[in-house]
Design a protein around this motif. Structure first.
Motif, PDB file in Angstrom:
ATOM      1  N   LYS A   9     -11.777 -13.983 -22.543  1.00 17.52           N
ATOM      2  CA  LYS A   9     -12.948 -14.564 -21.875  1.00 17.52           C
ATOM      3  C   LYS A   9     -12.659 -14.807 -20.391  1.00 17.52           C
ATOM      4  CE  LYS A   9     -11.591 -18.703 -20.507  1.00 17.52           C
ATOM      5  NZ  LYS A   9     -10.259 -18.563 -20.359  1.00 17.52           N
ATOM      6  N   ILE A  11     -14.011 -17.610 -17.395  1.00 19.44           N
ATOM      7  CA  ILE A  11     -14.883 -18.748 -17.080  1.00 19.44           C
ATOM      8  C   ILE A  11     -15.578 -18.419 -15.766  1.00 19.44           C
ATOM      9  CG2 ILE A  11     -15.015 -21.219 -16.589  1.00 19.44           C
ATOM     10  CD1 ILE A  11     -12.585 -21.637 -18.372  1.00 19.44           C
ATOM     11  N   GLU A  15     -14.264 -24.338 -15.034  1.00 16.76           N
ATOM     12  CA  GLU A  15     -12.942 -24.720 -15.539  1.00 16.76           C
ATOM     13  C   GLU A  15     -12.579 -26.084 -14.964  1.00 16.76           C
ATOM     14  OE1 GLU A  15     -13.935 -22.436 -13.071  1.00 16.76           O
ATOM     15  OE2 GLU A  15     -12.607 -20.910 -13.929  1.00 16.76           O
ATOM     16  N   HIS A  16     -11.818 -26.826 -15.686  1.00 19.95           N
ATOM     17  CA  HIS A  16     -11.389 -28.205 -15.373  1.00 19.95           C
ATOM     18  C   HIS A  16     -12.540 -29.204 -15.484  1.00 19.95           C
ATOM     19  CE1 HIS A  16      -7.237 -27.297 -14.544  1.00 19.95           C
ATOM     20  NE2 HIS A  16      -7.659 -26.200 -13.927  1.00 19.95           N
ATOM     21  N   VAL A  18     -15.113 -28.911 -17.202  1.00 21.97           N
ATOM     22  CA  VAL A  18     -15.523 -28.895 -18.610  1.00 21.97           C
ATOM     23  C   VAL A  18     -14.703 -29.881 -19.464  1.00 21.97           C
ATOM     24  CG1 VAL A  18     -14.028 -26.942 -19.283  1.00 21.97           C
ATOM     25  CG2 VAL A  18     -16.188 -27.294 -20.460  1.00 21.97           C
ATOM     26  N   VAL A  19     -13.479 -30.135 -19.052  1.00 21.26           N
ATOM     27  CA  VAL A  19     -12.609 -31.064 -19.791  1.00 21.26           C
ATOM     28  C   VAL A  19     -13.237 -32.467 -19.813  1.00 21.26           C
ATOM     29  CG1 VAL A  19     -10.316 -32.166 -19.756  1.00 21.26           C
ATOM     30  CG2 VAL A  19     -10.529 -29.726 -19.227  1.00 21.26           C
ATOM     31  N   HIS A 138      -2.407 -26.979 -25.197  1.00 24.62           N
ATOM     32  CA  HIS A 138      -2.481 -28.182 -24.380  1.00 24.62           C
ATOM     33  C   HIS A 138      -3.274 -29.243 -25.119  1.00 24.62           C
ATOM     34  CE1 HIS A 138      -6.471 -28.049 -22.116  1.00 24.62           C
ATOM     35  NE2 HIS A 138      -6.471 -26.875 -22.676  1.00 24.62           N
ATOM     36  N   PRO A 141      -7.788 -29.625 -25.118  1.00 24.20           N
ATOM     37  CA  PRO A 141      -8.629 -28.468 -24.795  1.00 24.20           C
ATOM     38  C   PRO A 141     -10.111 -28.854 -24.847  1.00 24.20           C
ATOM     39  CG  PRO A 141      -7.772 -28.257 -27.017  1.00 24.20           C
ATOM     40  CD  PRO A 141      -7.115 -29.468 -26.416  1.00 24.20           C
ATOM     41  N   SER A 142     -10.893 -28.261 -23.973  1.00 25.19           N
ATOM     42  CA  SER A 142     -12.332 -28.586 -23.963  1.00 25.19           C
ATOM     43  C   SER A 142     -13.039 -27.917 -25.130  1.00 25.19           C
ATOM     44  CB  SER A 142     -12.956 -28.110 -22.652  1.00 25.19           C
ATOM     45  OG  SER A 142     -12.883 -26.699 -22.588  1.00 25.19           O
ATOM     46  N   ASP A 145     -12.796 -22.212 -24.356  1.00 25.01           N
ATOM     47  CA  ASP A 145     -12.127 -20.914 -24.522  1.00 25.01           C
ATOM     48  C   ASP A 145     -12.288 -20.379 -25.948  1.00 25.01           C
ATOM     49  OD1 ASP A 145     -11.346 -21.476 -21.974  1.00 25.01           O
ATOM     50  OD2 ASP A 145      -9.216 -21.121 -22.296  1.00 25.01           O
ATOM     51  N   VAL A 194      -3.853 -29.208 -16.148  1.00 25.00           N
ATOM     52  CA  VAL A 194      -4.899 -30.150 -16.602  1.00 25.00           C
ATOM     53  C   VAL A 194      -4.395 -31.590 -16.429  1.00 25.00           C
ATOM     54  CG1 VAL A 194      -6.181 -30.980 -18.637  1.00 25.00           C
ATOM     55  CG2 VAL A 194      -6.082 -28.543 -18.147  1.00 25.00           C
ATOM     56  N   GLY A 274     -10.210 -19.955 -15.009  1.00 28.26           N
ATOM     57  CA  GLY A 274      -9.265 -20.550 -15.971  1.00 28.26           C
ATOM     58  C   GLY A 274      -8.433 -21.652 -15.336  1.00 28.26           C
ATOM     59  N   THR A 275      -7.214 -21.760 -15.803  1.00 26.61           N
ATOM     60  CA  THR A 275      -6.329 -22.858 -15.412  1.00 26.61           C
ATOM     61  C   THR A 275      -6.051 -22.922 -13.919  1.00 26.61           C
ATOM     62  OG1 THR A 275      -5.280 -22.763 -17.562  1.00 26.61           O
ATOM     63  CG2 THR A 275      -4.016 -23.795 -15.818  1.00 26.61           C
TER      64      THR A 275
HETATM   65  C1  MEV Z   1      -8.510 -23.130 -19.302  1.00 27.61           C
HETATM   66  O1  MEV Z   1      -8.860 -21.777 -19.576  1.00 27.61           O
HETATM   67  C2  MEV Z   1      -9.735 -23.901 -18.941  1.00 27.61           C
HETATM   68  C3  MEV Z   1      -9.521 -25.378 -18.606  1.00 27.61           C
HETATM   69  O2  MEV Z   1     -10.788 -25.894 -18.243  1.00 27.61           O
HETATM   70  C4  MEV Z   1      -8.980 -26.149 -19.786  1.00 27.61           C
HETATM   71  C5  MEV Z   1      -9.961 -26.268 -20.933  1.00 27.61           C
HETATM   72  O3  MEV Z   1     -11.150 -26.009 -20.787  1.00 27.61           O
HETATM   73  O4  MEV Z   1      -9.494 -26.677 -22.013  1.00 27.61           O
HETATM   74  C6  MEV Z   1      -8.574 -25.548 -17.417  1.00 27.61           C
END
Ligand code: MEV
Length: 313
Positions: A9, A11, A15-16, A18-19, A138, A141-142, A145, A194, A274-275
């Motif tokens: 995938k 994003i 990203e971030h 979304v957490v 981790h 995770p949100s 993914d 994160v 992503g990260t």
């Molecule tokens: C990692 O692909 C995406 C982050 O937002 C972490 C997450 O959504 O769990 C950094």
């Protein structure tokens, strides 16, 4: 023998953010990881990882991968003290930070276990098992993914911070969107990055609140612009999202450099995905020809890997 697969995938937005319960937009890509489960006479499991990967990626993720598999087995009540099997991971998804490689493997493994042990899981339950597996990579995770990896297509996703099921919507587009993905070749730890963002947020909540407000405006605009197939606007918003990620300190010189090259070569917009702090970037191309031009420029700039894909129609 049981088999299963999970998609990579990217994003597009969020990203971030979304957490912390803010919405995100992600697209499944056609490359995928496959898992093949074969029973053996001895007890326990063996994982044979034959996925193509960026140098160093597998070593960096080895311990997390083991933790992840054990969480999935526990979640699905599969007791390896009473039986034995080998899982072979393969496929055409090149593992790198930012492409959803961990989620794709969790989905593929959950599907292979489901197939072999006739667990009767539907996609929602596969997604849940993969979400549990993502916790091995981790702690928080949100779920974005694994959701994009399970269902593919374009997904609008919102995490429920009180622990309930996430809200997600599958979006349909009338037009194909052309993307270039390029890798820095640097493997980042999602857990570390994160964790850093969380520490910054806790140290300065007003700062994070301000950036989040800007992001909220942006992501709703992005959703509407995607649905209207307004590529130019989607591109502008990707550029803005990249700036916000720079403010979160999750971009890096290598990512910024690839983003700049993509923009100079006709991208409607470009951002890390992503990260961050390594991993991959994406560029949205206005058409197929420009997509090829951007890909060539990134190859000439010695990106560690360059791929083209499309989503939408
Ligand atoms: C990692 O692909 C995406 C982050 O937002 C972490 C997450 O959504 O769990 C950094």
């Amino acid at each position: 023998m049981g088999t299963g697969s999970g998609k990579g995938k990217v994003i597009l937005f969020g990203e971030h953010f979304v957490v912390y319960g803010l919405p995100a937009l992600a697209a499944g890509i056609s490359s995928e990881t496959t898992a093949r489960l074969t029973r053996v006479r001895s007890f326990g499991y063996t994982l044979v990882d034959n996925r193509p990967a960026m140098p160093g990626y597998k070593k960096e993720k080895y311990e997390e991968q083991k933790a992840s598999l054990e969480i999935i087995l526990k979640h699905l009540n599969i007791d390896t003290t009473k039986m034995g099997f080998q899982i072979d991971l393969e496929g055409n998804l090149v593992c790198a930070s930012g492409i959803g490689a961990s989620a794709a493997s969790c989905v593929a493994i959950a599907r292979a276990l489901n197939d072999e042990f006739k667990l009767g899981l539907d996609d929602e339950q596969i997604n849940e098992a993969a979400y549990e597996g993502e916790k091995g990579y981790h702690g928080t995770p949100s779920g974005l993914d694994n959701t994009a990896s399970t269902y593919g297509g374009l997904v609008w996703f919102e995490r429920d911070l009180s622990g309930g099921a996430p809200k997600f919507e599958r979006l349909k587009l009338d037009t194909a969107m052309y993307l270039v993905i390029a890798a820095t070749g640097i493997t980042a730890s999602t857990k570390v990055v994160v964790g850093d963002v969380r520490a910054k947020k806790e140290a300065n909540p007003e700062w994070f609140e301000q950036i989040s407000k800007e992001y909220m405006r942006l992501v709703h605009d992005a959703k509407e612009s995607l649905i209207k197939s307004d590529i130019e606007r989607v591109g502008e918003l990707m550029d803005e999202n990249h700036e916000l990620l720079q403010q979160l300190t999750v971009s890096c010189t290598e990512l910024d450099n690839l983003v700049k090259i993509a923009r100079e070569n006709g991208a409607a917009g470009s951002k890390m995905t992503g990260t961050g702090r390594g991993g991959n970037m994406i560029a949205l191309a206005p058409d197929e020809m420009t997509m090829k031009k951007i890909a060539k420029a990134l190859e000439n700039a010695k990106a560690a890997g360059v791929w083209t894909t499309s989503f939408g129609k």
